[in-house]
Design a protein around this motif. Sequence first.
Motif, PDB file in Angstrom:
ATOM      1  N   THR A 222       0.815  -1.209   0.000  1.00  0.00           N
ATOM      2  CA  THR A 222       0.000   0.000   0.000  1.00  0.00           C
ATOM      3  C   THR A 222       0.853   1.266   0.000  1.00  0.00           C
TER       4      THR A 222
ATOM      5  N   THR B  73      -4.656   9.341  -3.420  1.00  0.00           N
ATOM      6  CA  THR B  73      -5.337   8.163  -2.900  1.00  0.00           C
ATOM      7  C   THR B  73      -4.310   7.084  -2.599  1.00  0.00           C
TER       8      THR B  73
ATOM      9  N   GLU C 104      -6.649   1.335  -3.217  1.00  0.00           N
ATOM     10  CA  GLU C 104      -8.027   1.726  -3.447  1.00  0.00           C
ATOM     11  C   GLU C 104      -8.405   1.623  -4.924  1.00  0.00           C
ATOM     12  N   ASP C 105      -7.404   1.654  -5.783  1.00  0.00           N
ATOM     13  CA  ASP C 105      -7.641   1.536  -7.226  1.00  0.00           C
ATOM     14  C   ASP C 105      -7.326   0.131  -7.733  1.00  0.00           C
TER      15      ASP C 105
END
Length: 468
Positions: free
Chosen positions: A360, A411, A415-416
């Motif tokens: 992440t 972001t 999340e994508d």
Amino acid sequence: MMRSLYSGVAGLKTHQTKMDVIGNNIANVNTTGFKSSSVLFSDVLYQTSANATGATATTGGTNASQIGLGAKTSSIQTSITQNGSAQTTNNTYDMMLSGSAFFVVSRGGTNYFTKVGSFGVDGSGCLVNGSGYQVMGWQVDPDNPNQIKKDTVSALYPESEDNKVSSPQMTTDAHLTGNIDMTDPELTSVDGRAISVSIYDALGYNYTVKFKLTQDQNQADKSLYNLEIVSIKDSNNIEITGTDDPTTATVEGGYKATIGGANSIQVKFDAGTGNFEYVGAAGQKNAMLEIKPNNPNEKGDVFQSVINGEAVDGIDVNFSYLTRFESNGKSTVKAVRGAADSTGGGRSMGKLNDVSIDETGKLYGVYTNGETKLLGQISVATFANPMALEALGNSVYTTTQNSGYFDGIGTSVDEDGGKISQGVLEMSNVDLSAEFTDMITTQRGFQANSRIITTSDSMLEELVNLKR
């Protein structure tokens, strides 16, 4: 014939443009993170020599007669979301970004975007790319060092002076574990069962505390055991205990050591639960080990813990993990620094040894004292139309009116649906076989358009030669 000449010229120009793009693709076949481009052609205006007519009762309809005026470059598209192959480098700050997101980098206060994750640190410990652009992300929440505060992106400093050192922590907990066999001859000897544990004070100084465990011979059921401090030694192996006082052990340098207010404490076996409990004041389930300087200005801070809601100096020692079973006359009791959940063990001062980056984008500092500390998180940017980003060179892009804009926050990559891989770089996504095939068709197209010009010129020459 004049129209065909200009059509040929238009064809030559478009094929030359395509050849320029192919040449740039091939030149960057080994450029890290390069995204290949492709050219699309379209026809241009038409000259209508006869309009279409509709059908009547006596005649049929006719189509329009139109003569094309050649070709033009419709668009040049970049395969910006197509990932290239991965190359393992094992470098700490090399990162590959999968998915359609972009790293956010900044120079002169302006944010740019890149797919190239070849980063390093500068002299101030800031994360930068090869051109000196600062890598942007989110900082650690000052109110919660284990959380990220997702706010406006700012430069990340994983190797700043503050992050290079892990502060020490004093030991607040310890526990005894293992089994006591009541027939163990060590328990009835003068020296007892030897137990030791290593602890730290608030400044990171290390001490080794040695206990002895003996069986209370006054109990018929042999369920009561005494745990007594034998010695305390500092990191130089200098013994700092020794006294005739039964409640404290006065130590060299003005230190003293006590357990539960006395030099010796008792733990009792509970036949109902099979565990041992500390025998002390009401509400006290654990013993307190104290190492306290008489002069607080001397080496180290005092150890401090809380018992019965009141702050006291000491280390919480838990006996509830001990058992008492028959084991061939041998006990296996040992002391472990820290609670059973590995908290409260304390540590010495540590130096930054490595930086780990998860999928992440969170950066963790790994220190020589065993601590792992959150240092920040890399933020990424996504766009509604990433192919509309404008390339500026140095593998960076900027936004345009058709790409969408960056909100300044970004972001998290997951999340994508993407991820960040540490120690890996994304290579160029140029497909050489496709580029060489396009080169062949472009070359033939260029030759064919040149034939239009030479043939039209020959026809004009014949026309001129009609009059001799």
